[in-house]
Design an enzyme around this catalytic site. Structure first.
Site, PDB file in Angstrom:
ATOM      1  CE  LYS A   1      16.491 -21.481   4.462  1.00  0.00           C
ATOM      2  NZ  LYS A   1      15.029 -21.703   4.288  1.00  0.00           N
TER       3      LYS A   1
ATOM      4  NE  ARG B   1      16.354 -23.440  -1.399  1.00  0.00           N
ATOM      5  CZ  ARG B   1      16.294 -22.189  -0.918  1.00  0.00           C
ATOM      6  NH1 ARG B   1      17.382 -21.517  -0.670  1.00  0.00           N
ATOM      7  NH2 ARG B   1      15.128 -21.637  -0.677  1.00  0.00           N
TER       8      ARG B   1
ATOM      9  NE  ARG C   1      11.245 -13.755  -1.881  1.00  0.00           N
ATOM     10  CZ  ARG C   1      12.035 -14.558  -1.159  1.00  0.00           C
ATOM     11  NH1 ARG C   1      12.705 -14.075  -0.120  1.00  0.00           N
ATOM     12  NH2 ARG C   1      12.158 -15.823  -1.464  1.00  0.00           N
TER      13      ARG C   1
ATOM     14  NE  ARG D   1       9.287 -14.198   2.840  1.00  0.00           N
ATOM     15  CZ  ARG D   1      10.256 -15.105   2.700  1.00  0.00           C
ATOM     16  NH1 ARG D   1      10.992 -15.445   3.729  1.00  0.00           N
ATOM     17  NH2 ARG D   1      10.459 -15.674   1.541  1.00  0.00           N
TER      18      ARG D   1
ATOM     19  NE  ARG E   1       9.839 -20.173  -2.123  1.00  0.00           N
ATOM     20  CZ  ARG E   1       9.795 -19.146  -1.270  1.00  0.00           C
ATOM     21  NH1 ARG E   1       8.698 -18.423  -1.159  1.00  0.00           N
ATOM     22  NH2 ARG E   1      10.830 -18.850  -0.537  1.00  0.00           N
TER      23      ARG E   1
END
Ligand code: AMP
Length: 209
Positions: free
Chosen positions: A13, A88, A153, A122, A164
């Site tokens: 996204k 969300r 992260r 990532r 998540r």
């Protein structure tokens, strides 16, 4: 045009919204990015949000809704925006409908294994908010956009990724059905390169303008 980008964490996204901002002038509104900025500043909102973000939980609706409401009052959003990471929850979607006119919802879809591969490789720049896959970086420690340090992260660690995705299935996936019923949701399979995925998304935006 005002667009919502829906889809699980790691589906792309942020990357696609940032290209849409650059090429189409749609202002990218990333709630995750906004929260991480508060975290860096160490202000009240950042202190509230930190534990939720680190654990892969959603930050309470009231906090997020006020933050987005305020952001959408700003002048630069008047020419169109792309919401990346909001809404969300069903409650966020209901509240958003009271203060924003959304033209199109794009649901980005990708199989879970590919998402896990993307998220675990990532690296994020805490300065410019860019994210990059390790395989695309010559130097895994330096942001190719702004030169600051890249980090993994905390919420991209394997155990948090799994959580998540569960949170997404429980709390965010029901929005797909909600928007499908309203009739302005289009699904885009993002299983290609970034450019291929962007072109698919662009086609949907152009067809719905
Ligand atoms: P993201 O960068 O969009 O993956 O967001 C990172 C984290 O910020 C999420 O895992 C949540 O903890 C928090 N967050 C971002 N957007 C929202 C939202 N709309 N509602 C609740 N929490 C959010």
């Amino acid at each position: 045009m005002n667009v919502i980008l829906l889809g699980p964490p790691g589906v792309g996204k942020g990357t696609l919204a940032s290209i849409a901002q650059e090429r189409l002038g749609l202002v990218q509104i990333s709630t995750g990015g906004m929260l991480r900025r508060h975290l860096r500043l160490g202000d009240e909102l950042g202190i509230i949000a930190k534990a939720y973000i680190d654990d892969g939980e959603l930050v309470p609706d009231s906090v997020i809704i006020d933050m987005v409401k305020e952001r959408l009052r700003e002048e630069d959003t008047q020419g169109g925006y792309i919401l990346d990471g909001f809404p969300r929850t069903l409650y966020q979607a209901e509240e958003l409908a009271k203060f924003a006119d959304i033209d199109l919802i794009i649901d980005l879809e990708l199989e879970h294994e590919a998402i896990i591969r993307r998220l675990s490789g990532r690296r994020a720049c805490l300065s410019c908010n860019g994210t990059f896959h390790m395989s695309m970086l010559q130097d895994e420690t330096t942001c190719p956009t702004c030169g600051h340090r890249l980090e993994q992260r905390k919420d991209d660690l394997p155990e948090t990724i799994a959580h998540r995705l569960e949170v997404y299935e429980e709390q965010t996936a029901p929005l797909i059905e909600l928007y499908r019923k309203k009739g302005n949701l289009v699904v885009v399979e993002v299983d290609g390169t970034v450019e291929e995925n962007y072109q698919k998304m662009l086609k949907v935006i152009e067809e719905n303008q």
